[in-house]
Design a protein around this motif. Structure first.
Motif, mmCIF file in Angstrom:
data_model
loop_
_atom_site.group_PDB
_atom_site.id
_atom_site.type_symbol
_atom_site.label_atom_id
_atom_site.label_comp_id
_atom_site.label_asym_id
_atom_site.label_seq_id
_atom_site.Cartn_x
_atom_site.Cartn_y
_atom_site.Cartn_z
ATOM 1 N N TRP A 81 -10.330 -4.803 -1.527
ATOM 2 C CA TRP A 81 -9.715 -4.791 -0.201
ATOM 3 C C TRP A 81 -8.399 -5.578 -0.218
ATOM 4 O O TRP A 81 -8.365 -6.728 -0.640
ATOM 5 C CB TRP A 81 -10.648 -5.392 0.842
ATOM 6 C CG TRP A 81 -11.825 -4.537 1.182
ATOM 7 C CD1 TRP A 81 -13.100 -4.660 0.700
ATOM 8 C CD2 TRP A 81 -11.845 -3.427 2.089
ATOM 9 N NE1 TRP A 81 -13.912 -3.696 1.238
ATOM 10 C CE2 TRP A 81 -13.168 -2.924 2.106
ATOM 11 C CE3 TRP A 81 -10.884 -2.814 2.895
ATOM 12 C CZ2 TRP A 81 -13.555 -1.831 2.891
ATOM 13 C CZ3 TRP A 81 -11.257 -1.718 3.674
ATOM 14 C CH2 TRP A 81 -12.571 -1.244 3.669
ATOM 15 N N GLU B 174 -9.521 3.490 3.338
ATOM 16 C CA GLU B 174 -10.364 2.802 4.320
ATOM 17 C C GLU B 174 -9.593 1.656 4.969
ATOM 18 O O GLU B 174 -8.809 0.980 4.315
ATOM 19 C CB GLU B 174 -11.593 2.213 3.643
ATOM 20 C CG GLU B 174 -12.500 3.217 2.958
ATOM 21 C CD GLU B 174 -13.578 2.515 2.162
ATOM 22 O OE1 GLU B 174 -14.640 2.185 2.750
ATOM 23 O OE2 GLU B 174 -13.354 2.263 0.957
ATOM 24 N N ASP C 151 -13.664 -6.847 -4.103
ATOM 25 C CA ASP C 151 -14.149 -5.518 -3.738
ATOM 26 C C ASP C 151 -13.016 -4.518 -3.536
ATOM 27 O O ASP C 151 -13.244 -3.399 -3.076
ATOM 28 C CB ASP C 151 -14.975 -5.606 -2.447
ATOM 29 C CG ASP C 151 -16.266 -6.392 -2.663
ATOM 30 O OD1 ASP C 151 -16.895 -6.226 -3.729
ATOM 31 O OD2 ASP C 151 -16.635 -7.182 -1.770
ATOM 32 N N ILE D 238 -5.725 -9.166 -2.945
ATOM 33 C CA ILE D 238 -6.738 -8.116 -3.159
ATOM 34 C C ILE D 238 -8.028 -8.784 -3.613
ATOM 35 O O ILE D 238 -8.075 -9.417 -4.671
ATOM 36 C CB ILE D 238 -6.276 -7.096 -4.221
ATOM 37 C CG1 ILE D 238 -4.908 -6.506 -3.846
ATOM 38 C CG2 ILE D 238 -7.310 -5.986 -4.370
ATOM 39 C CD1 ILE D 238 -4.299 -5.636 -4.929
ATOM 40 N N LEU E 42 -7.789 -5.078 6.842
ATOM 41 C CA LEU E 42 -7.989 -4.914 5.404
ATOM 42 C C LEU E 42 -7.891 -3.438 5.044
ATOM 43 O O LEU E 42 -8.320 -2.572 5.816
ATOM 44 C CB LEU E 42 -9.358 -5.448 4.976
ATOM 45 C CG LEU E 42 -9.453 -6.937 4.605
ATOM 46 C CD1 LEU E 42 -9.004 -7.843 5.743
ATOM 47 C CD2 LEU E 42 -10.886 -7.282 4.175
ATOM 48 N N ILE E 43 -7.330 -3.159 3.873
ATOM 49 C CA ILE E 43 -7.090 -1.778 3.430
ATOM 50 C C ILE E 43 -7.650 -1.612 2.029
ATOM 51 O O ILE E 43 -7.463 -2.479 1.159
ATOM 52 C CB ILE E 43 -5.568 -1.474 3.408
ATOM 53 C CG1 ILE E 43 -4.948 -1.726 4.785
ATOM 54 C CG2 ILE E 43 -5.295 -0.043 2.945
ATOM 55 C CD1 ILE E 43 -3.447 -1.914 4.752
ATOM 56 N N ARG E 44 -8.327 -0.475 1.798
ATOM 57 C CA ARG E 44 -8.831 -0.183 0.452
ATOM 58 C C ARG E 44 -8.637 1.293 0.152
ATOM 59 O O ARG E 44 -8.901 2.147 0.988
ATOM 60 C CB ARG E 44 -10.312 -0.558 0.349
ATOM 61 C CG ARG E 44 -10.883 -0.363 -1.056
ATOM 62 C CD ARG E 44 -12.253 -0.990 -1.215
ATOM 63 N NE ARG E 44 -13.279 -0.330 -0.422
ATOM 64 C CZ ARG E 44 -14.566 -0.676 -0.415
ATOM 65 N NH1 ARG E 44 -14.959 -1.719 -1.145
ATOM 66 N NH2 ARG E 44 -15.437 -0.035 0.344
ATOM 67 N N LYS F 196 -10.569 -1.651 7.609
ATOM 68 C CA LYS F 196 -11.580 -2.346 8.396
ATOM 69 C C LYS F 196 -10.993 -3.635 8.949
ATOM 70 O O LYS F 196 -9.954 -4.125 8.469
ATOM 71 C CB LYS F 196 -12.836 -2.635 7.576
ATOM 72 C CG LYS F 196 -12.696 -3.701 6.506
ATOM 73 C CD LYS F 196 -14.065 -3.970 5.844
ATOM 74 C CE LYS F 196 -13.975 -5.029 4.759
ATOM 75 N NZ LYS F 196 -15.303 -5.319 4.164
ATOM 76 N N HIS G 36 -5.793 -7.619 1.720
ATOM 77 C CA HIS G 36 -5.726 -8.416 2.936
ATOM 78 C C HIS G 36 -4.291 -8.382 3.450
ATOM 79 O O HIS G 36 -3.388 -8.954 2.837
ATOM 80 C CB HIS G 36 -6.193 -9.843 2.657
ATOM 81 C CG HIS G 36 -7.653 -9.933 2.351
ATOM 82 N ND1 HIS G 36 -8.558 -10.609 3.160
ATOM 83 C CD2 HIS G 36 -8.384 -9.400 1.338
ATOM 84 C CE1 HIS G 36 -9.773 -10.493 2.649
ATOM 85 N NE2 HIS G 36 -9.693 -9.770 1.535
ATOM 86 N N THR H 283 -17.290 -7.806 9.084
ATOM 87 C CA THR H 283 -16.671 -6.658 9.728
ATOM 88 C C THR H 283 -16.841 -6.741 11.242
ATOM 89 O O THR H 283 -17.950 -6.959 11.741
ATOM 90 C CB THR H 283 -17.286 -5.347 9.213
ATOM 91 O OG1 THR H 283 -17.086 -5.270 7.799
ATOM 92 C CG2 THR H 283 -16.637 -4.138 9.883
ATOM 93 N N CYS I 260 0.849 -1.208 0.000
ATOM 94 C CA CYS I 260 0.000 0.000 0.000
ATOM 95 C C CYS I 260 0.879 1.251 0.000
ATOM 96 O O CYS I 260 0.640 2.191 0.750
ATOM 97 C CB CYS I 260 -0.996 -0.001 1.166
ATOM 98 S SG CYS I 260 -0.252 -0.039 2.803
#
Length: 526
Positions: A400, A354, A398, A395, A374-376, A356, A402, A364, A326
């Motif tokens: 996200w 984001e 959606d 990934i 998780l990162i988006r 979560k 992992h 969630t 990221c």
């Protein structure tokens, strides 16, 4: 205020800074000062040389060298021709570097020559892949090497106008770098990130840190790591800072440099601050110029954050969280967070990103309940190099990413990392992946089986502990094994504790039960 150019590419960001601060000191390295205008001329010469060597947009060029001016010049030159920088860890040995070169398909390798008593090109004997066309030595060359000036001279056949035009053709979506990160498979994977997402991430990082052109940045974090590359020289050239590369960390020399050269920005893992604080010259050193720091990479006690503010005099002390996948940053604390918050959390998600927490079924989790992080957002990598399967695993549909880390989010969005799904441990700020270490160590002719775990260490945060099953009738002592490991892998990967065992605990499917190994007291070591 954002410093991004209208078309956010690294060459345009650099050009923008050159136009704003041409006479400002860009790099001060080994007693030599280089202004931004001078740096621009050097980068242009490097780009011309790369074009003369036939490097096309999208092709990969590797850099294997310690922090120095030439590293930055080479990287900006590579990016300026639309090619891709492949940073190579200077702690790696020939076998490891050969794998990175082959996997990346790098056509050129820009290497250091003599460094720490070793001529680095010699380490590659027998490990150079067929895809590598040329090894160029950027400093410390010996007779027979193709040196930096030989490399630059070839660029005389390419016009400055052609090089400038090439730089303008680079787009934000183009891959800027491939940073290799190890994984649970034991084989490093190349993380692809683009110009635009890197700059946008580092623009946010810069604003939280409050960077200004007057800052003088002592660069301890290695350039082959996202912290030294992206949160290092990249944010420096974006913001017009003065960059001071450090090739080898030495607490006493760093203290002298801070006092003499009025360093204001000094990020790094907790280890460097502990080392400086324990140095006999610490109390007598003038640290009044220090302004901003960011630390992390391992568990950070509140007492260290308090000490960094009180004893070092930092006005801004941050922690953060990120992965190579990221762009190096996903969360940051705030300058006004208290010491306990800075020490015990990784801050909150950066703008437009984001985070979560999910359970094993992908649901969630509520505040303060642990699960996978998780990162988006725009900062999520473009994918793994030539590995669509691994990209799809990392990934989801959606978008996200992992992370493989276990953490919690509180009601205010502050992230705490509590454990790791992946079996990684962090030694002195470097991620250590047991699967990779096990793969490398299993090449020893006396090793039948090996399992590696991380154990706490006061100075390094964590170090490796290896449980080794020897082949029947083949003798092996711990000292001999450690010496062999030092010759075949980066030193931070070398296990510090060696336990010879008859068998390894496994489950019904034959998987080693590392949780059982972690219960065993550390009784032997090296």
């Amino acid at each position: 205020m954002s410093l991004l150019p209208p078309i956010p590419t690294i060459p345009r960001a650099f050009a923008q800074t050159v136009s704003r601060h041409p006479d400002h000191s860009a790099i001060e390295d080994r007693g030599v000062r280089t202004s931004y205008a001078e740096l621009d001329r050097m980068v242009l010469a490097a780009s011309r040389a790369l074009m003369a060597w036939g490097i096309a947009p999208g092709e990969r060029v590797a850099i294997w060298a310690p922090n120095c001016r030439e590293w930055i010049v080479a990287a900006l030159g590579i990016l300026g021709v639309g090619a891709v920088v492949v940073p190579v860890n200077t702690r790696m040995k020939g076998l490891e570097v050969g794998y990175v070169l082959e996997k990346s398909g790098a056509r050129l390798l820009l290497s250091t020559g003599d460094f720490l008593g070793t001529h680095y090109p010699d380490l590659l004997a027998g490990h150079l892949p067929a895809s590598l066309e040329k090894l160029l030595v950027i400093h410390g060359a010996k007779e027979g090497d193709t040196g930096w000036q030989d490399f630059i001279a070839r660029g005389e056949s390419v016009s400055e106008a052609a090089a400038r035009e090439r730089a303008l053709s680079v787009t934000p979506e183009m891959v800027s770098d491939v940073i290799f990160t190890s994984g649970t498979t034991g084989h490093p994977k190349g993380v692809k990130c683009g110009h635009g997402q890197n700059l946008r991430t580092m623009d946010d990082w810069s604003q939280v840190m409050g960077l200004v052109p007057q800052d003088r940045y002592l660069m301890v974090n290695p350039f082959f790591h996202s912290m030294g590359y992206k949160s290092g020289w990249m944010v420096g050239i974006m913001n017009g800072l003065t960059l001071m590369p450090i090739a080898v960390f030495d607490a006493g020399e760093v203290l002298r440099t801070i006092a003499r050269d009025k360093v204001s920005v000094l990020p790094g893992p907790p280890t460097i601050y502990y080392s400086m604080q324990s140095h006999p010259d610490f109390a007598a050193t003038d640290l009044s110029s220090l302004r901003a720091a960011i630390t992390g990479s391992t568990s950070t006690p509140p007492s260290l954050i308090e000490s960094m503010r009180r004893d070092f005099g930092f006005k801004t002390v941050l922690t953060g969280y990120g992965l190579s996948e990221c762009c190096g940053t996903a969360a940051l604390s705030a300058p006004d967070d208290d010491a306990h918050t800075v020490a015990t959390t990784a801050g909150r998600a950066i703008r437009d990103v984001e985070i979560k927490i999910v359970d094993t079924d992908g649901r969630t989790q509520p505040p303060d309940q642990p699960g996978e992080v998780l990162i988006r957002g725009y900062n999520v990598m473009l994918g793994y190099l030539d590995d669509e399967g691994a990209t799809r695993q990392a990934i989801d549909a959606d978008g996200w990413l992992h992370s493989g880390d276990i953490g919690t989010l509180d009601a205010h969005g502050y992230l705490r990392i509590t454990d790791r799904v992946k079996d990684v441990y962090i030694a002195g700020g470097f991620n250590c992946y047991p699967a990779e270490i096990e793969r490398l160590a299993s090449r020893h002719p006396a090793v039948s089986q090996i399992a590696v775990i991380g154990v706490p260490d006061e100075r390094m945060g964590e170090v490796g502990r290896a449980f080794v099953v020897r082949k029947p009738g083949v003798p092996l002592e711990s000292g001999e094994f450690v010496t062999w490991c030092r010759a075949h892998m980066a030193n931070y990967k070398v296990p510090q504790f060696i336990d010879f065992v008859d068998t390894l605990p496994t489950n019904a499917s034959g998987k080693v039960l590392k949780r059982e190994l972690r219960k065993l007291p550390v009784a032997s070591g090296h």
